[in-house]
Scaffold this motif. Sequence first.
Motif, short mmCIF file in Angstrom:
data_model
loop_
_atom_site.label_atom_id
_atom_site.label_comp_id
_atom_site.label_asym_id
_atom_site.label_seq_id
_atom_site.Cartn_x
_atom_site.Cartn_y
_atom_site.Cartn_z
N ASN B 21 0.80 -1.12 0.05
CA ASN B 21 0.05 -0.07 0.16
C ASN B 21 0.88 1.08 -0.13
OD1 ASN B 21 -2.14 -1.76 0.45
ND2 ASN B 21 -2.59 -1.32 2.48
N ARG B 23 1.24 5.52 -0.83
CA ARG B 23 0.73 6.67 -1.12
C ARG B 23 2.03 7.77 -1.23
NH1 ARG B 23 -0.32 10.30 2.88
NH2 ARG B 23 -0.35 8.78 4.32
N GLU B 28 -2.21 7.06 -4.82
CA GLU B 28 -2.03 5.88 -4.09
C GLU B 28 -2.40 4.61 -4.76
OE1 GLU B 28 -4.34 5.74 -0.20
OE2 GLU B 28 -5.26 7.45 -1.00
N GLN B 30 -3.43 0.37 -3.63
CA GLN B 30 -3.60 -0.70 -2.49
C GLN B 30 -3.40 -2.03 -2.84
OE1 GLN B 30 -5.19 0.10 0.73
NE2 GLN B 30 -4.83 2.37 0.38
N ASP B 31 -2.59 -2.94 -2.32
CA ASP B 31 -2.52 -4.35 -2.46
C ASP B 31 -1.67 -4.56 -4.06
OD1 ASP B 31 -3.72 -5.17 -0.06
OD2 ASP B 31 -5.71 -5.34 -1.04
N ARG B 88 3.47 -7.80 3.42
CA ARG B 88 2.74 -6.65 3.01
C ARG B 88 3.65 -5.31 3.52
NH1 ARG B 88 -2.61 -6.66 1.54
NH2 ARG B 88 -2.97 -8.82 0.92
N ALA B 90 3.39 -1.11 3.79
CA ALA B 90 2.58 -0.10 3.75
C ALA B 90 3.41 1.14 4.10
CB ALA B 90 1.09 0.03 4.53
#
Lengths: 316, 316
Positions: B21, B23, B28, B30-31, B88, B90
Amino acid sequence: MSETTSQSPSVLIVGSMALDNVRTPAGEVQDALGGAADYSSIAASFFSPVQIVGVVGDDFPQEHLDFLASRNIDISGIQTIPGGKTFRWAGYYDFDLNIAHTLDTQLNVFADFQPKLPVSHQNAEYVFLANIDPELQLDVLKQVKSPKLTVCDTMNFWIEGKRDALLEVLKHVDIAFMNDAEARQLTGKLSVVKAAKALQELGPKTVIIKKGEHGALLFSGNEHFAAPSYPLEDIADPTGAGDTFAGGFIGYVAQQNNTNIETLRKAVVYGSVLASFNVEDFSLNRMRTLTHAEIGARYREFRNISFFEALDEASV
Amino acid sequence: MSETTSQSPSVLIVGSMALDNVRTPAGEVQDALGGAADYSSIAASFFSPVQIVGVVGDDFPQEHLDFLASRNIDISGIQTIPGGKTFRWAGYYDFDLNIAHTLDTQLNVFADFQPKLPVSHQNAEYVFLANIDPELQLDVLKQVKSPKLTVCDTMNFWIEGKRDALLEVLKHVDIAFMNDAEARQLTGKLSVVKAAKALQELGPKTVIIKKGEHGALLFSGNEHFAAPSYPLEDIADPTGAGDTFAGGFIGYVAQQNNTNIETLRKAVVYGSVLASFNVEDFSLNRMRTLTHAEIGARYREFRNISFFEALDEASV
């Protein structure tokens, strides 16, 4: 690189002349020759005759004047103020040589400097406005009659304190030198590329961004050139590197007496070459022994550093 | 640049596979497909076949596996852990795109990753150990039988936490990639040049220093090369730029199937070209549409950016 000849146009250089106390991890010097006009004039003089304009007090050692005069630099535009004291800067660098820490600044006679060009200087074709108050830079521009090329440098102090005058200078010069932080500060653009293009919109067709250990960038019209830095392992004293860079640049352009893009690219490299030598010793000491053969050899090194083969067009 | 052919040696790439993820001021995602092995494998695949080794959970979208497989990437070395979750990350970037701010890291199946090379991968000639635990990098090195060229990348996390294992990796690889801050951190040398030379003394004959917006430096034996950066005005997402750079580098070297200095110089430029494209869009999206013709055109632009004429030898 051809030797300086009497046929080369002169470069007019206006800026500070100083006596510096500098300490770095490599040592220190006291009352050493410094100032933007001194650094840039000596660098330019490797390529072209120079007319220097500046002010000193009568404490300024005769040996420094003799050194300048010995290098094809016309010193008749230096004002010596009787009873006055020369501009003095004291500072030091820690292990991060990118950051100059100022200990003391005494403007002395430089505080009242009003550059007055001798008649012989008013016909200058190549003009370098080294880092001084932009109002004085404007005064000098009014005194030169029909320059072929005008170049300015500046610093954060004027960006903060004399922004409007600096913007006026930028409207009237052909080339502006700035370091990356100054370009960002003046334009408010974080990207150096955007900052350079924003500077071009303020006036100068050509903008040269000094990036210290990361080399230098030239933006000229839509042309872009990136000069590499030289992989120096030991830097004695970074003072004057930017002035030396700009001086080498304009000295070479004046010698070639043209401003085409190939000349400007080579001039950025010659400026980088001169600056890479200058930081090898304190003050202008390395310039005292530097030879044209050494300049040529390092120019070849810069070519080697940035060389890579062309695309194999047949196999794209 | 020649098209990838079945004659090109494969590149073995081991590293992280992730869902990100991200930004930035430009937007931005996601995934999104991420991870060092994914970025570097896709970049390398423009030049050579790739064997990727990594681990994902069964939440990893089939479309990402299909994308990799569609690009001449052998995905048989990817372990899918039933019931496991993919690594993951972010994070976000503010206007200074040089600084990634981590919001969340979930190692998931990556925490227990033990790369096991299929027999078909153990004869790899070109090996890229992307940024993973240096103990795993050592494991992989033990599994490859007689590589022609081994290359590693790393990050500050391992320099701090697994210094001894990392030093052991450096003893056994031919080429090490690091960014300038990592090189300084590992060697304790503030000068990038000194840091690179200190790294060479730790093992790798060749050290490549990534400097982001300032380009990249190659130190190989006594040879030095500086690649310029590309003057991008708008960067959508810098994530994966370093991995893409390294992937493009080793993909080109494998395609040429030699490691002479002219190949290494060109490979640094191809790596820079691929990275300059990758940051134009989020995740690996720009790589999905990138063509060989675009790569060739930008390679020519890099030549133009760094070109300046030779010294006029006759007049030195």
